[in-house]
Design an enzyme around this catalytic site. Sequence first.
Site, PDB file in Angstrom:
ATOM      1  N   TRP A 135       0.864  -1.190   0.000  1.00  0.00           N
ATOM      2  CA  TRP A 135       0.000   0.000   0.000  1.00  0.00           C
ATOM      3  C   TRP A 135       0.897   1.236   0.000  1.00  0.00           C
ATOM      4  O   TRP A 135       1.815   1.325   0.833  1.00  0.00           O
ATOM      5  CB  TRP A 135      -0.883  -0.045   1.253  1.00  0.00           C
ATOM      6  CG  TRP A 135      -1.862   1.070   1.380  1.00  0.00           C
ATOM      7  CD1 TRP A 135      -2.727   1.513   0.419  1.00  0.00           C
ATOM      8  CD2 TRP A 135      -2.089   1.882   2.539  1.00  0.00           C
ATOM      9  NE1 TRP A 135      -3.485   2.544   0.912  1.00  0.00           N
ATOM     10  CE2 TRP A 135      -3.106   2.796   2.213  1.00  0.00           C
ATOM     11  CE3 TRP A 135      -1.539   1.925   3.820  1.00  0.00           C
ATOM     12  CZ2 TRP A 135      -3.582   3.736   3.108  1.00  0.00           C
ATOM     13  CZ3 TRP A 135      -2.011   2.859   4.715  1.00  0.00           C
ATOM     14  CH2 TRP A 135      -3.026   3.754   4.368  1.00  0.00           C
ATOM     15  N   ASP A 216      -1.467  -5.455   9.333  1.00  0.00           N
ATOM     16  CA  ASP A 216      -2.378  -4.444   8.809  1.00  0.00           C
ATOM     17  C   ASP A 216      -3.555  -5.190   8.181  1.00  0.00           C
ATOM     18  O   ASP A 216      -3.380  -5.905   7.195  1.00  0.00           O
ATOM     19  CB  ASP A 216      -1.624  -3.609   7.747  1.00  0.00           C
ATOM     20  CG  ASP A 216      -2.490  -2.511   7.155  1.00  0.00           C
ATOM     21  OD1 ASP A 216      -3.660  -2.378   7.559  1.00  0.00           O
ATOM     22  OD2 ASP A 216      -1.987  -1.784   6.270  1.00  0.00           O
ATOM     23  N   ALA A 218      -7.260  -4.519   6.753  1.00  0.00           N
ATOM     24  CA  ALA A 218      -8.249  -3.496   6.396  1.00  0.00           C
ATOM     25  C   ALA A 218      -9.394  -4.058   5.560  1.00  0.00           C
ATOM     26  O   ALA A 218     -10.296  -3.325   5.175  1.00  0.00           O
ATOM     27  CB  ALA A 218      -7.560  -2.373   5.629  1.00  0.00           C
TER      28      ALA A 218
HETATM   29  C1  LMR Z   1      -6.763   2.162  -1.286  1.00  0.00           C
HETATM   30  O1  LMR Z   1      -5.682   1.551  -1.189  1.00  0.00           O
HETATM   31  O2  LMR Z   1      -7.272   2.481  -2.363  1.00  0.00           O
HETATM   32  C2  LMR Z   1      -7.498   2.534  -0.040  1.00  0.00           C
HETATM   33  O3  LMR Z   1      -6.914   1.925   1.064  1.00  0.00           O
HETATM   34  C3  LMR Z   1      -7.668   3.984   0.118  1.00  0.00           C
HETATM   35  C4  LMR Z   1      -6.425   4.641   0.606  1.00  0.00           C
HETATM   36  O4  LMR Z   1      -6.504   5.294   1.652  1.00  0.00           O
HETATM   37  O5  LMR Z   1      -5.383   4.551  -0.045  1.00  0.00           O
END
Ligand code: LMR
Length: 396
Positions: A135, A216, A218
Site C-alpha cells: 500500500w 495491517d 483493512a
Molecule cells: C486504497 O488503497 O485504495 C485505499 O486503502 C484507500 C487509501 O486510503 O489509499
Amino acid sequence: MLTTSSHPRLSDLEDIKSDSLLALIALANSDPREDKIDVGVGVYKDGTGATPILRAVKVAEKLLWERQESKSYLGGRGDVEFPKLIGQFLLGPHAGDPRIDGLQTPGGCGALSLAFKLINAANPQARVLVGVPTWPNHEPIVTGVGLELHAYPYYDREARSIRFDAMMKALSSARAGDIALLHGCCHNPTGADLSAAQWAEVTRVVVERNLLPVVDIAYQGLGDGLDEDAAGLRRILDACDEVLVAQSCDKNFGVYRDRVGTLFIKTASAESTARAMAHVLQIAREMWSMPPDHGAAAVRVVLQDPALKADWLAELGEMRARIKRIRSAISAAHPGLAYIGEQKGMFSMLPISRDQVLKLREDHGIYMADSGRFNVLGMADDAVDRFTQAIVAVIG
Ligand code: LMR
C-alpha cells in the site's frame, strides 16, 4: 515586503511525490465521459456503480440520532465498547486475552501511525521489513516517524505469483527486534494472499528471528469470510508475545469517510500492555487528542444489536459474492487473466506498463493506479465486459 532574511521559508519547500491514489479520485471525477470506469481507489461499488451506505449502518445512524444525548468528549481511547466488539470478530479466541488491549483510531491509517510511533519510542533502531509492492502509504508512515524501511520483493507481476522465497530470505536475515509488516488478508495492491502453509512458515521465522509483527488488516470479510480472513493474524497471535494489529472498518462497514479503525497491542503481560497503551494514548493526544466518534458509534450500534449485526453479515456476504463474480468474469476472458480468479479482496494488479495504464485512461476512460493495480469492485455490472475487453486488448 522586501526581506533580507536567508532562513528557509515555506515558499522554499520542494515538490512532494504524493500518493497517486488520492490524485486519481480527482482525475476520474473531472473526466466528463459518462461511461468512464474508475477502478482506482479502493471503494466498493454495487451492481449499479454506487457506493451505498450499508443498510445496517444507515439504521444505526438513525438510532444514534434518536438516542444520542450528548457529544461531550469520550477520552483518548474513544468509544471503549468499540474495540471490544471489533476484537470479537477480529481476534477470535484471543478476544479477552488480558495481554491484549485496543483503542479506537481514525481509520487504519491512524492505527498504523500510532503503531509505528510506539515502535519508534521503544526501539528506534528497528527496521521495518515490508514486501513490495505494498500500500503506497506504508512507506511515508514508516519513514515519517523516523524508522528505516527495508523493502523485499513480495510479488512477481509478470509471473503473477508471490515471491515467497524472497520473502522468507528477507525475514530470515532480519535482526532481532526488526518489524515484519504483514497484510492480514486481501493483499493491497496485489490480491495475492499467503496460503495457510505460508502463514505457518512466516510465523515460524518471525518467532525464530524474534521479530515484532505488525499486521495491517483493512479488508476482513472481503476475502473468504471473517474467520478465514483473520486466520493468519490469529496464528501470529498464537505464537508471538508481542504483536500490533492495525484494523480498519472503512471497507467492511463502508464507513470510509468517517475514519473508523482500531489499534490492538499485545505484549507479554497485562502490565506491560498497560504501559504501552499509556504511551499510545500520549502519542494519540499529540496527534488528534481523541478519535472522531460518529462512525465508530454507528459500527458499535450495529455490532450490539443482533438483528443489525445479522444484516451487516448478510450484506458483507453480498459484497464478497460480488467480488467473486467479477473476478470469475475477468479471469474467464483470457488465459493471461486467469490468476485474477484465484486472488482475494478488492485489488489485483495487471502486468502492464505505465504507458498502457495511461492509454487505458485516454482511450477508454478507465482509471487505475500507475502500478497496474485495479479495484475489481470499481465498476458497475454493465461495465465489466467493456473493462475486460479493453484489458484483453492491452495485454494482447
Ligand atoms: C486504497 O488503497 O485504495 C485505499 O486503502 C484507500 C487509501 O486510503 O489509499
